[in-house]
Design an enzyme around this catalytic site. Structure first.
Site, PDB file in Angstrom:
ATOM      1  N   HIS A  57     -11.145 -13.120  15.551  1.00  0.00           N
ATOM      2  CA  HIS A  57     -11.797 -12.886  14.255  1.00  0.00           C
ATOM      3  C   HIS A  57     -10.799 -13.079  13.113  1.00  0.00           C
ATOM      4  O   HIS A  57      -9.936 -12.244  12.862  1.00  0.00           O
ATOM      5  CB  HIS A  57     -12.404 -11.477  14.180  1.00  0.00           C
ATOM      6  CG  HIS A  57     -13.274 -11.301  12.962  1.00  0.00           C
ATOM      7  ND1 HIS A  57     -14.636 -11.128  13.045  1.00  0.00           N
ATOM      8  CD2 HIS A  57     -12.983 -11.308  11.638  1.00  0.00           C
ATOM      9  CE1 HIS A  57     -15.133 -11.025  11.820  1.00  0.00           C
ATOM     10  NE2 HIS A  57     -14.139 -11.139  10.948  1.00  0.00           N
ATOM     11  N   GLN A 152     -21.013 -16.178   3.525  1.00  0.00           N
ATOM     12  CA  GLN A 152     -20.336 -15.050   2.865  1.00  0.00           C
ATOM     13  C   GLN A 152     -21.177 -14.397   1.768  1.00  0.00           C
ATOM     14  O   GLN A 152     -21.176 -13.184   1.615  1.00  0.00           O
ATOM     15  CB  GLN A 152     -18.999 -15.537   2.274  1.00  0.00           C
ATOM     16  CG  GLN A 152     -18.270 -14.547   1.404  1.00  0.00           C
ATOM     17  CD  GLN A 152     -17.573 -13.447   2.188  1.00  0.00           C
ATOM     18  OE1 GLN A 152     -16.518 -13.646   2.757  1.00  0.00           O
ATOM     19  NE2 GLN A 152     -18.181 -12.261   2.226  1.00  0.00           N
ATOM     20  N   TRP A 323      -8.907  -9.504   0.707  1.00  0.00           N
ATOM     21  CA  TRP A 323      -9.270  -8.277   1.405  1.00  0.00           C
ATOM     22  C   TRP A 323      -8.069  -7.521   1.965  1.00  0.00           C
ATOM     23  O   TRP A 323      -8.136  -6.334   2.217  1.00  0.00           O
ATOM     24  CB  TRP A 323     -10.247  -8.593   2.549  1.00  0.00           C
ATOM     25  CG  TRP A 323     -11.541  -9.141   2.047  1.00  0.00           C
ATOM     26  CD1 TRP A 323     -12.624  -8.415   1.649  1.00  0.00           C
ATOM     27  CD2 TRP A 323     -11.889 -10.516   1.865  1.00  0.00           C
ATOM     28  NE1 TRP A 323     -13.620  -9.255   1.234  1.00  0.00           N
ATOM     29  CE2 TRP A 323     -13.209 -10.549   1.348  1.00  0.00           C
ATOM     30  CE3 TRP A 323     -11.215 -11.726   2.078  1.00  0.00           C
ATOM     31  CZ2 TRP A 323     -13.862 -11.743   1.048  1.00  0.00           C
ATOM     32  CZ3 TRP A 323     -11.878 -12.920   1.773  1.00  0.00           C
ATOM     33  CH2 TRP A 323     -13.178 -12.922   1.264  1.00  0.00           C
TER      34      TRP A 323
HETATM   35 FE   FE2 Z   1     -14.247 -10.855   8.811  1.00  0.00          FE
END
Ligand code: FE2
Length: 432
Positions: A57, A152, A323
């Site tokens: 991931h 997204q 992030w």
């Molecule tokens: Fe992700």
């Protein structure tokens, strides 16, 4: 004559004094104390020889963009998505490609040779998709890159409704799959309502079933105890016969769910043979941001999912992007964070954490020829550690990284030279 013989290695399952014989690009034999003649012989000196690390991931289209155009102030997932939206209009094919290639160089140095990356399909130009498809081709000699079509901005929230010619979320995602993206992704918790989230899960699983593709969906990435898209995901996997082909990524809301409900949900997930990817470094960073104290950890229920027999892997998710500001392509760092946050501290659980960054994600990605057995690809990493637990504890140096029988990266052993009063001159690498 063999091309390469590695001898005196310890394998992740604990077998010692093992030899691995390589001919061409394949492992031809794994056995104790082999002595066959070989062009090259490497003495592993009892250190750990493991199959390559696997990150199931990641977001390669966003990596190394930290600070562009600014830094995430709140530390939340939602500000990260907004920030990525600010950056998107100025992205270029060249910039995405260059950053991704740089990241892959780092990954190879860390023995990370297989990556599943989500790629944003919300941009009608499909710039990131084109860039990562090109990257996939260029790195194929040294990294297996699997791409997930990831809407997204929301599959339905981004508009279009799937009508022909409307450049909406559904259309963009389908065009990405037509171009060669491997896996169907999604983000139901970012759709406008719970109902639209469930509808997106249904639509996406149907697209995967029609095309014979795997599914890997960002699911319930919040602290909302009532976010239940993984229930829909398990239902659709079961309804469409996608058993063993569907992965739920994140599932952080499970941390906050009611215990009775989870006891029912685990059964549904088992029935559908879902796989799970937990992303401990990023989950513990992004989740719990609306809490005062106690602050939730925001990690899904890893030991409980494992106890149900589900495949659970640890992923990295992000590195130096909107992030997450840290990371260095080191899956041992990811495993260490997962081990701590999930309190997987028994010997067996710590060894399991090593499998969660090697064999388990390889199984989830359905990698062919992965492993340390005769007939597998000659891909492996020699670590400066004597077993998997020590490798996690020390974030062990990757002394040698092999791909298809060829040395593609090496790192000097990490040692400290000590000159202390009352102590002998010595070098040390913390191996108690
Ligand atoms: Fe992700």
């Amino acid at each position: 004559m063999l091309d390469l013989l590695l001898k005196n290695a310890t394998l992740p399952d604990g077998r010692r004094d093992m030899s691995v014989a390589i001919q061409g690009e394949k492992i031809v034999e794994v056995a104790p104390g082999l002595t066959a003649p070989a062009h090259e012989v490497i003495d592993a000196q009892g250190l750990l020889l493991a199959p390559p690390f696997v990150d199931a991931h990641f977001h390669m289209d966003a990596t190394l963009s930290y600070g562009l155009p600014r830094v995430n102030q709140s530390g939340t997932l939602l500000e990260g998505i907004a920030l990525w939206g600010e950056l998107k209009p100025s992205l270029t094919l060249e910039a995405i490609t260059e950053r991704a290639l740089t990241y892959c160089d780092w990954a190879v140095g860390k023995g990370l040779l297989a990556i599943r990356s989500h790629v944003d399909t919300s941009d009608p130009r499909l710039l990131a998709v084109q860039a990562l498809l090109e990257v996939k081709k260029r790195i194929a000699p040294y990294i297996d890159l699997q791409l997930v079509a990831f809407p997204q901005d929301g599959l339905l929230r981004a508009g279009g409704g799937g009508a022909p010619g409307a450049r909406g979320g559904v259309d963009n995602l389908k065009r990405a799959l037509d171009l060669g993206v491997d896996v169907v992704g999604g983000i139901p918790h970012f759709e406008r309502t719970m109902a639209e989230g469930a509808q997106s899960v249904k639509l996406l699983c149907e697209i995967a079933a029609e095309r014979g593709l795997l599914v890997d969906m960002h699911c319930d990435e919040s602290d909302d105890p009532l976010s239940r898209h993984v229930e829909s995901l398990a239902f659709e996997a079961q309804r469409l016969g996608l058993h063993g082909r569907v992965t739920g990524s994140h599932l952080t809301s499970m941390h906050s769910m009611d215990n009775y409900y989870v006891s029912k949900l685990l059964g549904l997930m088992s029935e559908a043979q879902l796989s799970v990817i937990s992303n401990p470094c990023v989950n513990i960073t992004l989740q719990g941001r609306h809490d005062t104290y106690p602050k939730r950890r925001g990690l899904t229920r890893v030991p409980e999912l494992l106890a149900c027999g589900l495949d659970v892997a640890f992923g990295q998710d992000d590195m130096m992007d909107p992030w997450y500001s840290l990371g260095c392509a080191d899956m041992l760092d990811v495993a260490s964070m997962g081990l701590h946050v999930a309190q997987m501290t028994s010997q067996a659980a710590m060894r399991q954490c090593f499998e969660m960054i090697t064999t388990v994600p390889a199984r989830i990605m359905k990698l062919e020829g992965y492993g340390l057995e005769a007939g597998c690809n000659a891909d492996f990493v020699l670590l400066q550690a004597r077993d998997p637990v020590e490798a996690i504890r020390l974030r062990a140096a990757r002394l040698k990284v092999f791909r298809r029988g060829k040395l593609i990266a090496s790192t000097p052993a990490a040692t400290a030279s000590l000159n202390l009063p009352g102590r002998p001159l010595q070098t040390s690498w913390m191996n108690a």
